[in-house]
Scaffold this motif. Structure first.
Motif, PDB file in Angstrom:
ATOM      1  N   LEU A  61      83.430  93.803  57.595  1.00  0.00           N
ATOM      2  CA  LEU A  61      82.930  92.437  57.548  1.00  0.00           C
ATOM      3  C   LEU A  61      82.858  91.909  56.115  1.00  0.00           C
ATOM      4  O   LEU A  61      83.097  90.727  55.857  1.00  0.00           O
ATOM      5  CB  LEU A  61      81.559  92.355  58.213  1.00  0.00           C
ATOM      6  N   SER A  62      82.557  92.785  55.181  1.00  0.00           N
ATOM      7  CA  SER A  62      82.437  92.364  53.782  1.00  0.00           C
ATOM      8  C   SER A  62      83.773  91.964  53.191  1.00  0.00           C
ATOM      9  O   SER A  62      83.817  91.313  52.134  1.00  0.00           O
ATOM     10  CB  SER A  62      81.822  93.492  52.940  1.00  0.00           C
ATOM     11  N   GLU A 119      85.524  89.761  54.283  1.00  0.00           N
ATOM     12  CA  GLU A 119      85.552  88.301  54.415  1.00  0.00           C
ATOM     13  C   GLU A 119      84.415  87.728  53.558  1.00  0.00           C
ATOM     14  O   GLU A 119      83.230  87.942  53.863  1.00  0.00           O
ATOM     15  CB  GLU A 119      85.368  87.904  55.876  1.00  0.00           C
ATOM     16  N   PHE A 126      81.174  86.225  54.988  1.00  0.00           N
ATOM     17  CA  PHE A 126      80.131  87.083  55.571  1.00  0.00           C
ATOM     18  C   PHE A 126      79.003  87.306  54.569  1.00  0.00           C
ATOM     19  O   PHE A 126      77.821  87.247  54.923  1.00  0.00           O
ATOM     20  CB  PHE A 126      80.748  88.416  56.004  1.00  0.00           C
ATOM     21  N   LEU A 171      73.540  84.996  60.780  1.00  0.00           N
ATOM     22  CA  LEU A 171      74.182  86.190  61.348  1.00  0.00           C
ATOM     23  C   LEU A 171      73.461  86.658  62.605  1.00  0.00           C
ATOM     24  O   LEU A 171      74.094  87.095  63.565  1.00  0.00           O
ATOM     25  CB  LEU A 171      74.208  87.315  60.312  1.00  0.00           C
ATOM     26  N   LEU A 206      75.995  95.077  62.479  1.00  0.00           N
ATOM     27  CA  LEU A 206      76.792  94.452  61.431  1.00  0.00           C
ATOM     28  C   LEU A 206      76.615  95.133  60.078  1.00  0.00           C
ATOM     29  O   LEU A 206      77.426  94.920  59.163  1.00  0.00           O
ATOM     30  CB  LEU A 206      76.437  92.970  61.302  1.00  0.00           C
ATOM     31  N   ARG A 253      83.652  88.258  61.958  1.00  0.00           N
ATOM     32  CA  ARG A 253      84.370  88.099  60.689  1.00  0.00           C
ATOM     33  C   ARG A 253      85.145  86.778  60.658  1.00  0.00           C
ATOM     34  O   ARG A 253      85.152  86.071  59.641  1.00  0.00           O
ATOM     35  CB  ARG A 253      85.307  89.285  60.489  1.00  0.00           C
ATOM     36  N   CYS A 256      82.892  83.699  60.289  1.00  0.00           N
ATOM     37  CA  CYS A 256      82.316  83.571  58.951  1.00  0.00           C
ATOM     38  C   CYS A 256      83.204  82.729  58.032  1.00  0.00           C
ATOM     39  O   CYS A 256      82.734  82.232  56.999  1.00  0.00           O
ATOM     40  CB  CYS A 256      82.093  84.953  58.327  1.00  0.00           C
TER      41      CYS A 256
END
Length: 510
Positions: free
Chosen positions: A92-93, A95, A98, A106, A120, A141, A144
């Motif tokens: 996820l990070s 992106e 996010f 979130l 998450l 993702r 975001c």
């Protein structure tokens, strides 16, 4: 707005045209479903719209794609090898959006997806998640990015029924543009308002498309009615043509006969008959011109599946399975307790439940229970085909491992009935689409003669055009079926009994 102008896509390997001069324009609120048989270029089209570099290794295109200043969100069919090994948080990070979202946003997104917020931030790898959890995390993702256009390649794969219902409602609320591929007919019926139908006709030598602003159910009905009407008209015109030809032949025969009698005795009468013959010949030429303009028989790509005779039949009343599990575990996790399942005769059983409930684990346990039985034969179709299907083999090699020439010929005939080209019959399985792999697997099960089929999401990769044919085949199967599925059409049309799995065991739904 997003617009395509006369876009054509050519497959480099065999120079087969996947898409021919496709044009359409989509605006906010449009939810376009791309449908068509397996291998027709649906995924390639979505990749091209998102980023043309994704297809440059195997395809090239001409035409124009006007993306305006839209932000695109793309969900592919599969994660890359590197993505699968990342933790959920690392994935996820990747992106930036996010990391910029606050916890409240979130939390709301996770709740809407029926995901715990804690997931998450977990260190669990993407590869360790259930199929549905992977799709949902990818959705987080994508969202975001705050996209204007969503390109979703099989978003419904591996989703449980509750999440499928959520996805339908969410798509219907979406204010941007959505272009999606799905094999879930119920999702198509409830969500799509534009249909983009990609076809391969004339033995997959010619690409054709249809774009209509309508729902899926209406499009399917109208298409079927149109094809039927066209076929009826074509048959009627040919029947009338045959009658005309027969009438002309009788007239010609009569005139010829009269000429033989009259020519010497009545020159004036012979001249009249000669004039009459010219009129007949003129009429014949006119009919031939009209025949060239007759309505063609419908040239449509139809999904065909050959149901092999001789498949194993289970006597009614015979106990196929009597399973009593005090505890169902996987990877050290306690999934369910007191799991009891009794299957008899040719029952068609479906196991449902939320993602991660342990349905696939239970089906594998059932496989272990049945594998040692001498009184029944069993065939198994996993959710991940690679478990049982060597990617380096071709479909013919996989289905005919002993190489017998007569058997190979029979297999090729069966594959042809499933719309496989010669190139696809000898291509490595790893290079085929998910739907083509599913058809190969179902064909293998059909020719195995097994009386018990274990199916883990059997329709997940089959096109909505193939789905009705496959369901009909499974419904008529004379043996027993124990399946895991979230396909509402499959559950309603094929399965006699449905069980829901949760932490307290199996509960009969119907």
């Amino acid at each position: 707005m997003i617009q395509l102008k006369k876009v054509s896509i050519l497959q480099k390997k065999d120079l087969r045209e996947l898409v021919s001069e496709l044009s359409f324009c989509l605006n906010k609120g449009d939810r376009a479903a791309v449908i068509g048989e397996e291998g027709n270029g649906k995924s390639t089209l979505l990749k091209l719209i998102y980023d043309e570099s994704l297809i440059e290794e195997y395809a090239e295109y001409t035409g124009e794609i006007l993306r305006q200043n839209n932000v695109f969100g793309y969900l592919g069919q599969e994660l890359t090898g590197g993505e699968r090994k990342k933790s959920v948080y690392e994935f996820l990070s990747g992106e930036p959006g996010f990391l910029m979202m606050d916890t409240g946003e979130l939390a709301g997104m996770a709740a809407e997806l029926a995901l715990p917020l804690s997931l998450l931030y977990e260190d669990r790898t993407m590869d360790s998640l259930s199929g549905g959890e992977k799709i949902k995390v990818q959705f987080v993702r994508i969202l975001c990015r705050r996209p204007d256009v969503l390109l979703l390649d099989e978003p419904s794969n591996d989703m449980d029924i509750e999440t499928l219902v959520w996805l339908e409602k969410w798509l219907n609320r979406w204010q941007g543009i959505a272009i999606f591929i799905s094999h879930d007919e119920t999702l198509l019926e409830h969500s799509a308002n534009v249909i983009i139908h990609l076809e391969q006709i004339r033995n997959r030598q010619k690409a054709r498309h249809q774009v209509e602003r309508t729902g899926y159910a209406e499009y399917s009905c109208r298409r079927a009615a149109g094809l039927k009407k066209q076929e009826q008209l074509a048959r009627k015109e040919r029947s009338e043509y045959r009658l005309q030809q027969e009438k002309l032949r009788r007239i010609e025969q009569r005139v010829h006969h009269e000429q033989e009698i009259i020519t010497r005795q009545d020159p004036h009468g012979a001249a009249l008959l000669k004039k009459k013959m010219r009129a007949v010949k003129g009429l014949e030429r006119r009919f031939e011109r009209e025949a060239g303009e007759m309505t063609e028989f419908p040239d449509a790509e139809e999904a065909i599946f050959l149901r092999i005779s001789g498949a194993g039949k289970i006597p009614e009343g015979k106990t196929v399975l009597r399973l009593d599990l005090p505890v169902l575990c996987a990877g050290g996790r306690r999934l369910a307790e007191n799991v009891h399942l009794w299957v008899r005769g040719s029952e068609k059983i479906c196991l449902t439940g939320k993602n991660g409930a342990g349905k696939t684990t239970l089906l594998r346990k059932i496989r272990q229970e049945l594998s040692g039985r001498k009184d029944i034969s069993m065939a198994y179709m996993p959710q991940n085909y690679e478990e049982e299907m060597p990617w380096e083999l071709s479909p013919v090699e996989f289905l005919c491992p002993d190489g017998d020439r007569e058997e190979r010929s029979r297999i090729q005939t069966f594959l042809g009935s499933l719309k496989f080209t010669w190139d696809e019959m000898v291509r490595p399985l790893g290079g085929l689409s998910g739907g083509q792999k599913a058809k190969v697997f179902l064909l293998k099960m059909s020719i195995s003669g097994a009386g018990v089929w274990l199916l883990d999401e059997p329709t997940r990769n089959l096109s909505p055009l193939s789905g009705p044919v496959i369901r009909s085949m499974l419904q008529a199967f004379p043996g027993a079926i124990i399946s895991v599925s979230h396909d509402r059409k499959f559950i309603g049309e094929v399965c006699d009994t449905v069980y829901r799995l949760d932490g307290n065991g199996l509960h009969r739904v119907n």
